[in-house]
Design a protein around this motif. Structure first.
Motif, PDB file in Angstrom:
ATOM      1  N   LYS A 241       0.842  -1.206   0.000  1.00 41.91           N
ATOM      2  CA  LYS A 241       0.000   0.000   0.000  1.00 41.91           C
ATOM      3  C   LYS A 241       0.877   1.255   0.000  1.00 41.91           C
ATOM      4  O   LYS A 241       0.607   2.203  -0.738  1.00 41.91           O
ATOM      5  CB  LYS A 241      -0.943   0.001   1.197  1.00 41.91           C
ATOM      6  CG  LYS A 241      -1.802   1.241   1.339  1.00 41.91           C
ATOM      7  CD  LYS A 241      -2.575   1.608   0.090  1.00 41.91           C
ATOM      8  CE  LYS A 241      -3.762   0.754  -0.157  1.00 41.91           C
ATOM      9  NZ  LYS A 241      -4.595   1.243  -1.302  1.00 41.91           N
ATOM     10  N   CYS A 242       1.918   1.259   0.799  1.00 46.86           N
ATOM     11  CA  CYS A 242       2.813   2.419   0.849  1.00 46.86           C
ATOM     12  C   CYS A 242       3.528   2.613  -0.488  1.00 46.86           C
ATOM     13  O   CYS A 242       3.637   3.744  -0.978  1.00 46.86           O
ATOM     14  CB  CYS A 242       3.819   2.280   1.986  1.00 46.86           C
ATOM     15  SG  CYS A 242       3.073   2.477   3.626  1.00 46.86           S
TER      16      CYS A 242
ATOM     17  N   GLU B 113       2.440   1.666  -3.422  1.00 44.79           N
ATOM     18  CA  GLU B 113       1.410   2.088  -4.373  1.00 44.79           C
ATOM     19  C   GLU B 113       1.131   3.593  -4.261  1.00 44.79           C
ATOM     20  O   GLU B 113       0.928   4.275  -5.265  1.00 44.79           O
ATOM     21  CB  GLU B 113       0.128   1.300  -4.086  1.00 44.79           C
ATOM     22  CG  GLU B 113      -1.089   1.737  -4.849  1.00 44.79           C
ATOM     23  CD  GLU B 113      -2.343   1.036  -4.336  1.00 44.79           C
ATOM     24  OE1 GLU B 113      -3.336   1.732  -4.080  1.00 44.79           O
ATOM     25  OE2 GLU B 113      -2.300  -0.207  -4.168  1.00 44.79           O
ATOM     26  N   GLN B 114       1.142   4.112  -3.032  1.00 46.90           N
ATOM     27  CA  GLN B 114       0.832   5.520  -2.794  1.00 46.90           C
ATOM     28  C   GLN B 114       2.062   6.438  -2.909  1.00 46.90           C
ATOM     29  O   GLN B 114       1.917   7.657  -2.848  1.00 46.90           O
ATOM     30  CB  GLN B 114       0.215   5.693  -1.402  1.00 46.90           C
ATOM     31  CG  GLN B 114      -1.100   4.997  -1.221  1.00 46.90           C
ATOM     32  CD  GLN B 114      -2.192   5.594  -2.097  1.00 46.90           C
ATOM     33  OE1 GLN B 114      -2.199   6.769  -2.392  1.00 46.90           O
ATOM     34  NE2 GLN B 114      -3.117   4.748  -2.527  1.00 46.90           N
TER      35      GLN B 114
ATOM     36  N   TRP C 222       4.584   6.400  -0.679  1.00 43.29           N
ATOM     37  CA  TRP C 222       5.084   6.697   0.655  1.00 43.29           C
ATOM     38  C   TRP C 222       6.286   5.804   0.921  1.00 43.29           C
ATOM     39  O   TRP C 222       6.256   4.607   0.641  1.00 43.29           O
ATOM     40  CB  TRP C 222       4.022   6.441   1.713  1.00 43.29           C
ATOM     41  CG  TRP C 222       2.714   7.127   1.454  1.00 43.29           C
ATOM     42  CD1 TRP C 222       2.524   8.359   0.895  1.00 43.29           C
ATOM     43  CD2 TRP C 222       1.414   6.618   1.738  1.00 43.29           C
ATOM     44  NE1 TRP C 222       1.180   8.645   0.826  1.00 43.29           N
ATOM     45  CE2 TRP C 222       0.473   7.592   1.337  1.00 43.29           C
ATOM     46  CE3 TRP C 222       0.940   5.441   2.298  1.00 43.29           C
ATOM     47  CZ2 TRP C 222      -0.895   7.425   1.481  1.00 43.29           C
ATOM     48  CZ3 TRP C 222      -0.417   5.272   2.441  1.00 43.29           C
ATOM     49  CH2 TRP C 222      -1.327   6.259   2.044  1.00 43.29           C
TER      50      TRP C 222
ATOM     51  N   ALA D  83       6.021  10.853   3.740  1.00 43.46           N
ATOM     52  CA  ALA D  83       4.862  11.058   2.877  1.00 43.46           C
ATOM     53  C   ALA D  83       4.947  12.395   2.146  1.00 43.46           C
ATOM     54  O   ALA D  83       5.854  13.192   2.377  1.00 43.46           O
ATOM     55  CB  ALA D  83       3.592  10.996   3.717  1.00 43.46           C
ATOM     56  N   TRP D  84       3.963  12.627   1.304  1.00 40.22           N
ATOM     57  CA  TRP D  84       3.848  13.877   0.557  1.00 40.22           C
ATOM     58  C   TRP D  84       3.097  14.908   1.393  1.00 40.22           C
ATOM     59  O   TRP D  84       2.291  14.548   2.239  1.00 40.22           O
ATOM     60  CB  TRP D  84       3.107  13.621  -0.760  1.00 40.22           C
ATOM     61  CG  TRP D  84       3.814  12.630  -1.616  1.00 40.22           C
ATOM     62  CD1 TRP D  84       3.506  11.304  -1.755  1.00 40.22           C
ATOM     63  CD2 TRP D  84       4.969  12.855  -2.412  1.00 40.22           C
ATOM     64  NE1 TRP D  84       4.401  10.695  -2.593  1.00 40.22           N
ATOM     65  CE2 TRP D  84       5.322  11.634  -3.020  1.00 40.22           C
ATOM     66  CE3 TRP D  84       5.755  13.978  -2.671  1.00 40.22           C
ATOM     67  CZ2 TRP D  84       6.406  11.499  -3.864  1.00 40.22           C
ATOM     68  CZ3 TRP D  84       6.844  13.832  -3.528  1.00 40.22           C
ATOM     69  CH2 TRP D  84       7.150  12.614  -4.111  1.00 40.22           C
TER      70      TRP D  84
ATOM     71  N   THR E  47      -0.644  14.487   1.965  1.00 40.85           N
ATOM     72  CA  THR E  47      -1.099  13.265   2.629  1.00 40.85           C
ATOM     73  C   THR E  47      -1.097  13.460   4.137  1.00 40.85           C
ATOM     74  O   THR E  47      -0.066  13.763   4.726  1.00 40.85           O
ATOM     75  CB  THR E  47      -0.186  12.083   2.267  1.00 40.85           C
ATOM     76  OG1 THR E  47      -0.053  11.999   0.854  1.00 40.85           O
ATOM     77  CG2 THR E  47      -0.740  10.791   2.808  1.00 40.85           C
TER      78      THR E  47
ATOM     79  N   GLU F 186      -4.932   9.758   6.702  1.00 41.20           N
ATOM     80  CA  GLU F 186      -5.108   9.061   5.423  1.00 41.20           C
ATOM     81  C   GLU F 186      -4.219   7.818   5.343  1.00 41.20           C
ATOM     82  O   GLU F 186      -4.642   6.766   4.882  1.00 41.20           O
ATOM     83  CB  GLU F 186      -4.805   9.998   4.262  1.00 41.20           C
ATOM     84  CG  GLU F 186      -5.002   9.362   2.914  1.00 41.20           C
ATOM     85  CD  GLU F 186      -4.695  10.308   1.754  1.00 41.20           C
ATOM     86  OE1 GLU F 186      -4.559   9.792   0.633  1.00 41.20           O
ATOM     87  OE2 GLU F 186      -4.586  11.523   1.969  1.00 41.20           O
ATOM     88  N   ILE F 187      -2.982   7.940   5.801  1.00 40.89           N
ATOM     89  CA  ILE F 187      -2.059   6.799   5.764  1.00 40.89           C
ATOM     90  C   ILE F 187      -2.589   5.667   6.636  1.00 40.89           C
ATOM     91  O   ILE F 187      -2.639   4.508   6.218  1.00 40.89           O
ATOM     92  CB  ILE F 187      -0.643   7.223   6.203  1.00 40.89           C
ATOM     93  CG1 ILE F 187      -0.057   8.224   5.196  1.00 40.89           C
ATOM     94  CG2 ILE F 187       0.272   6.003   6.349  1.00 40.89           C
ATOM     95  CD1 ILE F 187       1.225   8.884   5.650  1.00 40.89           C
TER      96      ILE F 187
ATOM     97  N   GLU G  36      -5.741   4.060   5.025  1.00 42.05           N
ATOM     98  CA  GLU G  36      -5.410   3.190   3.891  1.00 42.05           C
ATOM     99  C   GLU G  36      -4.780   1.876   4.360  1.00 42.05           C
ATOM    100  O   GLU G  36      -5.136   0.804   3.868  1.00 42.05           O
ATOM    101  CB  GLU G  36      -4.462   3.912   2.926  1.00 42.05           C
ATOM    102  CG  GLU G  36      -5.091   5.070   2.187  1.00 42.05           C
ATOM    103  CD  GLU G  36      -6.081   4.634   1.127  1.00 42.05           C
ATOM    104  OE1 GLU G  36      -5.910   3.536   0.543  1.00 42.05           O
ATOM    105  OE2 GLU G  36      -7.026   5.391   0.876  1.00 42.05           O
ATOM    106  N   CYS G  37      -3.845   1.958   5.299  1.00 42.41           N
ATOM    107  CA  CYS G  37      -3.164   0.747   5.775  1.00 42.41           C
ATOM    108  C   CYS G  37      -4.113  -0.151   6.571  1.00 42.41           C
ATOM    109  O   CYS G  37      -4.109  -1.372   6.388  1.00 42.41           O
ATOM    110  CB  CYS G  37      -1.945   1.120   6.611  1.00 42.41           C
ATOM    111  SG  CYS G  37      -0.605   1.837   5.643  1.00 42.41           S
TER     112      CYS G  37
END
Length: 131
Positions: free
Chosen positions: A45-46, A48-49, A51, A69-70, A73, A77-78, A81-82
């Motif tokens: 997931k990280c 893919e995003q 991160w 992260a950006w 983000t 949100e992190i 998603e995780c």
């Protein structure tokens, strides 16, 4: 570990989060293959995003994620998603996890870090992993 600032078209940034979350009722269910699969899904997931994982420790009753992260983000949100990907996929694969009313608690810990405190966070997570 000291970090360089990331640069893109319009920004210079250094966004680093230390995130911790726990299974429902803090049950020690993150062991063996479940822990291995949980870690793999968080890593995927990280990636893919976009991160960058600096440290990741899946303990029997909690997860530590130290991630870069950006600026757009949020920590929330992190975590969302995780937790989402791991809950859905792990509960589908491991029936024992369906005994819990949900995979994760709604709460989590989040802290920001920079060049000053990043070493302390990495040492802490490494100590949690038993390294």
């Amino acid at each position: 570990m000291e970090f360089d600032y990331q640069r893109d078209e319009h920004r210079i940034h250094l966004i680093v989060y230390h995130l911790v979350w726990t299974p429902k009722r803090r049950k020690a269910v993150l062991t063996g293959l479940i822990a291995k699969d949980c870690k793999a899904r968080i890593e995927a997931k990280c990636a893919e995003q976009g991160w960058k994982i600096l440290e990741l420790a899946v303990q029997p009753d909690h997860v530590h994620l130290f991630v870069r992260a950006w600026p757009i983000t949020s920590a929330a949100e992190i975590v969302k998603e995780c937790k989402g990907v791991t809950s859905h996929e792990l509960r589908g694969k491991y029936p024992i996890l369906k005994r819990l009313p949900s995979m994760w608690t709604r709460s989590y810990f989040a802290a920001t870090a920079g060049n000053v405190s990043s070493e302390a966070i990495q040492r802490y997570i490494a100590a949690q992993k038993g390294i």
